[in-house]
Scaffold this active site. Structure first.
Site, PDB file in Angstrom:
ATOM      1  N   CYS A 130      30.531  29.519  28.567  1.00  0.00           N
ATOM      2  CA  CYS A 130      31.697  30.359  28.265  1.00  0.00           C
ATOM      3  C   CYS A 130      32.095  30.200  26.796  1.00  0.00           C
ATOM      4  CB  CYS A 130      32.857  30.039  29.215  1.00  0.00           C
ATOM      5  SG  CYS A 130      33.922  28.675  28.689  1.00  0.00           S
ATOM      6  N   CYS A 133      33.613  26.802  25.858  1.00  0.00           N
ATOM      7  CA  CYS A 133      32.654  25.693  25.788  1.00  0.00           C
ATOM      8  C   CYS A 133      31.722  25.814  24.585  1.00  0.00           C
ATOM      9  CB  CYS A 133      31.860  25.619  27.092  1.00  0.00           C
ATOM     10  SG  CYS A 133      32.866  24.982  28.450  1.00  0.00           S
ATOM     11  N   ASP A 137      47.928  42.514  47.783  1.00  0.00           N
ATOM     12  CA  ASP A 137      48.236  41.964  49.107  1.00  0.00           C
ATOM     13  C   ASP A 137      49.473  42.691  49.641  1.00  0.00           C
ATOM     14  OD1 ASP A 137      50.349  40.924  47.682  1.00  0.00           O
ATOM     15  OD2 ASP A 137      49.748  38.839  47.883  1.00  0.00           O
ATOM     16  N   SER A 138      49.872  42.366  50.851  1.00  0.00           N
ATOM     17  CA  SER A 138      50.975  43.103  51.484  1.00  0.00           C
ATOM     18  C   SER A 138      52.334  42.532  51.100  1.00  0.00           C
ATOM     19  CB  SER A 138      50.826  43.025  52.998  1.00  0.00           C
ATOM     20  OG  SER A 138      51.035  41.682  53.418  1.00  0.00           O
ATOM     21  N   GLY A 139      52.341  41.366  50.500  1.00  0.00           N
ATOM     22  CA  GLY A 139      53.593  40.664  50.247  1.00  0.00           C
ATOM     23  C   GLY A 139      53.924  39.661  51.340  1.00  0.00           C
ATOM     24  N   ASP A 198      39.960  35.227  46.837  1.00  0.00           N
ATOM     25  CA  ASP A 198      40.945  35.117  45.766  1.00  0.00           C
ATOM     26  C   ASP A 198      41.522  33.717  45.836  1.00  0.00           C
ATOM     27  OD1 ASP A 198      44.099  34.986  46.492  1.00  0.00           O
ATOM     28  OD2 ASP A 198      42.966  35.842  48.144  1.00  0.00           O
ATOM     29  N   CYS A 240      28.164  24.793  30.752  1.00  0.00           N
ATOM     30  CA  CYS A 240      28.858  26.086  30.806  1.00  0.00           C
ATOM     31  C   CYS A 240      28.610  26.872  29.523  1.00  0.00           C
ATOM     32  CB  CYS A 240      30.354  25.865  30.993  1.00  0.00           C
ATOM     33  SG  CYS A 240      31.331  27.392  31.044  1.00  0.00           S
ATOM     34  N   HIS A 277      38.152  28.884  30.630  1.00  0.00           N
ATOM     35  CA  HIS A 277      36.954  28.162  31.073  1.00  0.00           C
ATOM     36  C   HIS A 277      36.886  28.099  32.598  1.00  0.00           C
ATOM     37  CE1 HIS A 277      34.045  25.061  32.001  1.00  0.00           C
ATOM     38  NE2 HIS A 277      35.012  24.505  32.725  1.00  0.00           N
TER      39      HIS A 277
END
Ligand SMILES: [Zn+2]
Length: 370
Positions: free
Chosen positions: A302, A305, A91-93, A262, A300, A331
């Site tokens: 993952c 899990c 990002d630009s800050g 994001d 899930c 998770h």
């Protein structure tokens, strides 16, 4: 090379696509975890690879102050520094800086470091320069992000400065192998959103960020501002809704034609023992889970899990073991990435409404819990 965006399937406004840069390709819709200071808290870049993360966000504000963009550049750039060879976006800050009540003028913004109180100056040109030093694949133009609600004259000034700064950033950007996205502002005013989008498109960028949303407005306000923005953005360029990553927000925004996201939500919640599941969120510290042998989310797949119970992970949180934050973070990210993957599949198969109904049923009642 610039950025190429291939739309592979559309369903209504929703689309599934592929972004190709000098580094390679990644699929959209795409969720990027937030690696604030060059690391997603409690995780390593190897963890992110295992999770299947294709695009990672890093914050220019933090990296310009610690360790310094010039230090990162000297060490070979952010990819090498972080041990990450997939896509990176910085990002630009601006977003962090504007939360510090800085001094803003037509030329740029002056702020004090949250690390040591030192004064710093960010201009559109300086934000480009810093991000060229960091060397991410995608960088963002410096924009003016007003708090919401803001009076109309504040939103107007933010739209005007964001357009002027976007044009300056584009002129300043030189680095080969890196692309610069413009950002649309405009608060929750649909007319201002549309104007800001048109002015950003007039400057011409390979992709467009939609900023200044998910900062305290209602869901309905966010969606109407988002729709007004997307209507003015070209179909053949990726659209990035900045700072949104809750399940309902993801589904609604994908349905409106957003490609990139994001959000700190999955990782922040994970550190505080709040778990994302197909039945909504659960707070693992609740006594109800003390003897619960089920995985965090029985649906899930993952690694967390597959291996550990709610009772065990609750225990780790209750006694303050550092692994607790890490395992629930793993998770929550896997869960969010799986949801975005399902949404992509749903666009291809024409089943977006089915996923939306499912997520609504589980999450809508709890949406305002924050
Ligand atoms: Zn899981």
């Amino acid at each position: 090379m610039t950025l190429r965006f291939d739309v592979e399937a559309t369903r209504g406004q929703a689309r599934a696509g592929e972004v190709t840069t000098a580094r390679g390709s990644f699929s959209t819709p795409c969720f990027m975890p937030v690696g604030t200071r060059g690391s997603v808290r409690t995780l390593s870049s190897a963890d992110l690879e295992d999770l299947g993360v294709e695009l990672l966000l890093a914050n220019t504000y933090h990296l310009m102050l610690r360790p310094g963009a010039d230090v990162v550049a000297q060490l070979g750039g952010l990819h090498r520094f972080c041990g990450w060879d997939r896509h990176l976006l910085t990002d630009s800050g601006g977003f962090q800086v504007f939360s510090l009540e800085p001094e803003v003028d037509d030329d740029g913004v002056t702020f004090r470091s949250t690390y040591d109180g030192s004064r710093h100056r960010l201009t559109p040109e300086r934000a480009v320069e810093l991000q060229e030093l960091l060397g991410a694949d995608i960088q963002m133009a410096l924009d003016v992000c007003p708090p919401l609600p803001s009076p109309p004259e504040v939103v107007r000034l933010a739209v005007d400065r964001t357009a002027a700064w976007g044009a300056r950033a584009r002129r300043a950007h030189r680095r080969e192998g890196q692309v610069l996205f413009g950002i649309v502002q405009g608060g929750v005013d649909e007319v201002m959103r549309a104007e800001s989008a048109r002015r950003t498109v007039d400057i011409g960028f390979p992709g467009y960020g939609i900023g200044g949303l998910s900062v305290g407005e209602s869901r309905a306000e966010m969606l109407s501002a988002l729709a007004a923005t997307v209507a003015e953005l070209p179909a053949d360029h990726p659209r990035y809704l900045m700072g949104v990553g809750d399940p309902v927000g993801l589904v609604e925004a994908v349905a409106l034609g957003v490609d990139l996201f994001d959000c700190v939500l999955p990782t922040r919640l994970g550190r505080h023992a709040t778990v994302l599941t197909c039945d909504g969120r659960i707070q693992l510290r609740n006594a109800a889970y003390r003897r619960d042998e089920r995985p965090l989310d029985p649906a899930c797949a993952c690694r967390v899990c597959l291996r550990w119970s709610r009772a065990y992970l609750r225990h780790l949180h209750m006694v303050g073991e550092p692994a607790a934050a890490r395992l629930v973070t793993l998770h929550n990210l896997a869960w969010t990435l799986a949801l975005v993957g399902r949404l992509r599949q749903a666009v291809v198969e024409g089943a977006v409404d089915a996923v939306r109904a499912e997520v609504d049923a589980a999450w809508r009642p709890g949406v305002e819990q924050g």
